[in-house]
Design an enzyme around this catalytic site. Sequence first.
Site, PDB file in Angstrom:
ATOM      1  N   ASP B  10       0.810  -1.242   0.266  1.00 45.72           N
ATOM      2  CA  ASP B  10      -0.161   0.126  -0.077  1.00 45.72           C
ATOM      3  C   ASP B  10       0.829   1.210  -0.006  1.00 45.72           C
ATOM      4  OD1 ASP B  10      -2.395   1.248   0.114  1.00 45.72           O
ATOM      5  OD2 ASP B  10      -1.912   2.176   2.254  1.00 45.72           O
ATOM      6  N   TYR B  42      -0.198   8.500  -2.752  1.00 41.79           N
ATOM      7  CA  TYR B  42      -0.043   8.113  -4.088  1.00 41.79           C
ATOM      8  C   TYR B  42      -1.043   9.037  -5.060  1.00 41.79           C
ATOM      9  CZ  TYR B  42       3.511   4.279  -3.624  1.00 41.79           C
ATOM     10  OH  TYR B  42       4.488   3.492  -3.247  1.00 41.79           O
ATOM     11  N   GLY B  43      -2.084   9.231  -4.294  1.00 38.82           N
ATOM     12  CA  GLY B  43      -3.417   9.590  -5.369  1.00 38.82           C
ATOM     13  C   GLY B  43      -3.077  10.825  -6.156  1.00 38.82           C
ATOM     14  N   CYS B  73      -4.146  -0.734  -2.456  1.00 37.80           N
ATOM     15  CA  CYS B  73      -4.166   0.752  -2.590  1.00 37.80           C
ATOM     16  C   CYS B  73      -4.793   0.848  -4.074  1.00 37.80           C
ATOM     17  CB  CYS B  73      -2.801   1.291  -2.755  1.00 37.80           C
ATOM     18  SG  CYS B  73      -2.491   2.925  -3.195  1.00 37.80           S
ATOM     19  N   ASN B  74      -5.929   1.599  -4.020  1.00 35.45           N
ATOM     20  CA  ASN B  74      -6.823   1.800  -5.435  1.00 35.45           C
ATOM     21  C   ASN B  74      -5.836   2.473  -6.386  1.00 35.45           C
ATOM     22  OD1 ASN B  74      -9.757   1.197  -4.865  1.00 35.45           O
ATOM     23  ND2 ASN B  74      -8.927   1.554  -2.839  1.00 35.45           N
ATOM     24  N   THR B  75      -5.186   3.578  -6.095  1.00 34.80           N
ATOM     25  CA  THR B  75      -4.166   4.113  -7.014  1.00 34.80           C
ATOM     26  C   THR B  75      -3.347   3.297  -7.633  1.00 34.80           C
ATOM     27  OG1 THR B  75      -4.488   6.187  -5.467  1.00 34.80           O
ATOM     28  CG2 THR B  75      -2.927   6.272  -7.509  1.00 34.80           C
ATOM     29  N   GLU B 152      -5.883  10.032   8.640  1.00 38.30           N
ATOM     30  CA  GLU B 152      -4.424   9.727   9.018  1.00 38.30           C
ATOM     31  C   GLU B 152      -4.103  10.594  10.129  1.00 38.30           C
ATOM     32  OE1 GLU B 152      -1.380   8.609   7.322  1.00 38.30           O
ATOM     33  OE2 GLU B 152      -2.668   7.703   5.499  1.00 38.30           O
ATOM     34  N   CYS B 185     -11.204   3.708  -1.380  1.00 44.12           N
ATOM     35  CA  CYS B 185     -10.097   4.034  -0.993  1.00 44.12           C
ATOM     36  C   CYS B 185      -9.931   3.314   0.163  1.00 44.12           C
ATOM     37  CB  CYS B 185      -9.944   5.564  -0.627  1.00 44.12           C
ATOM     38  SG  CYS B 185      -8.635   5.952   0.188  1.00 44.12           S
ATOM     39  N   THR B 186      -8.697   2.683   0.685  1.00 46.53           N
ATOM     40  CA  THR B 186      -8.640   1.715   1.855  1.00 46.53           C
ATOM     41  C   THR B 186      -8.674   2.565   2.768  1.00 46.53           C
ATOM     42  OG1 THR B 186      -6.320   1.737   1.322  1.00 46.53           O
ATOM     43  CG2 THR B 186      -7.793  -0.236   0.498  1.00 46.53           C
ATOM     44  N   HIS B 187      -8.549   3.802   3.011  1.00 45.20           N
ATOM     45  CA  HIS B 187      -8.860   4.596   4.156  1.00 45.20           C
ATOM     46  C   HIS B 187     -10.163   4.839   4.526  1.00 45.20           C
ATOM     47  CE1 HIS B 187      -4.697   6.210   3.256  1.00 45.20           C
ATOM     48  NE2 HIS B 187      -4.525   6.481   4.448  1.00 45.20           N
TER      49      HIS B 187
END
Lengths: 268, 268
Positions: B10, B42-43, B73-75, B152, B185-187
Amino acid sequence: MVDQPIGVIDSGVGGLTVARELMRQLPREELIYLGDTLRCPYGPRPEQEVVQFTKELVNFLMGKRIKMLVIACNTATAFTLELLQKELPIPVIGVIQPGARAAIKSTENLHIGVIGTEGTIKSQAYPTALKNINEEIHINALACPRFVPIVEQGKLSGEETYRIVAETLIPMKESNHIDTLILGCTHYPLLREVIQKVIGDKVTIISSGEETAREVSTILEYQSKLFNGDRKPQHKLYTTGKLTVFESIAKSWLDQPVMEIANVSLTV
Amino acid sequence: MVDQPIGVIDSGVGGLTVARELMRQLPREELIYLGDTLRCPYGPRPEQEVVQFTKELVNFLMGKRIKMLVIACNTATAFTLELLQKELPIPVIGVIQPGARAAIKSTENLHIGVIGTEGTIKSQAYPTALKNINEEIHINALACPRFVPIVEQGKLSGEETYRIVAETLIPMKESNHIDTLILGCTHYPLLREVIQKVIGDKVTIISSGEETAREVSTILEYQSKLFNGDRKPQHKLYTTGKLTVFESIAKSWLDQPVMEIANVSLTV
């Protein structure tokens, strides 16, 4: 290759709930369905006979150049999945593992209920699949031999149906522990609303058929075998039994038009 | 072979929500997680840079003899999944297709919402995945650049968080069409309760992370690579950034003990 159909076999009409989900979740794919209505139900039959009958269904579909085989019958999955995965040159998926996996994702208290035919429950296929992944899962399994007949008679609601479902599920309801219930028979999704009412809102119901359709999508995509062109899928349905009964059930259960419905004979 | 670990990469800590689900749904498997906290997020980065960074993460994990790679990670999934599936000798899965597939299973009105970082939304990865399966799906996609920072900072509830989520989701809420919302998004699963409150009870929320864990199970089982022996899994977590911050987040998010948490450097 990607334009070949997905083959679906079942002991009768129950697997049409899986076919319906496949059509809904994978609207570009073509299906060939074969239901062994003539020799239905498989649930109470000995293992050897289920294996023999299932192989006959598979042989018929392999002649139709299918790209993947879905065993849309819990009893047949319990007795033939591993064998067919070894023997056939195409991906083979059954209805048990997808249902088990969805239940594991859903459960929070690790108490899962399973209902199915006598054959499926006796085979211990669900407990085995569940415990292979997580040995701490507690399983409450119950055979419901009265459910398939009421579905096959089209009695999907009403007082008698409610009574039969309620009487059958008493032992599971009274244990009062499960937070997730697997419908371990492809007929049972047609009783879903009644089952939910009886078992209560707090229990998440998992339909193995819906979950299987999703895993067919996962595996076909993983193998780059999803059809991605433009076409109007031409589904074909076959039965070993009486065409009129099968046709009327298929037409009432499926939302999609079907190109061909025919009777076939498997024994030479 | 089956006793090798599953690798998870990720851009930072977000993928820990996927790791947590893997530990919950596959309690016998061992994980090695690598978060590129140093270069997170990374977005907003250009594609070429995301590809380069992701390859560096993969190289590190391939040295640890993983049996499967999860791009959590989606990006990174949007930019590298196909490439890595071609290049690596092990199964590779990203978070986008599982989320898309679960949404297709869930939706009844074919209107699906997707929220994610700017990079994920701009990449059109979710609309592409959804329309590849069903071209009649309507997609309402929205970038939510303010969500990752609040996660975060650990602000998972409270007035400020509610206000930010509500302000961001206004355009999606007002369109009033979607019956399913993908957390792309994994967040975002850490904001799930707030998002559900804002978007309303009638919308089914799909967490790509939970769905990915399930598909890891599907693919490993299909390949006969699920671990089925007895052991206490020894999970290992690595970060390219500050160990103290990463460690405190990992300990508060994961329910499982971790054998090793360490800082690693990827550049020679």
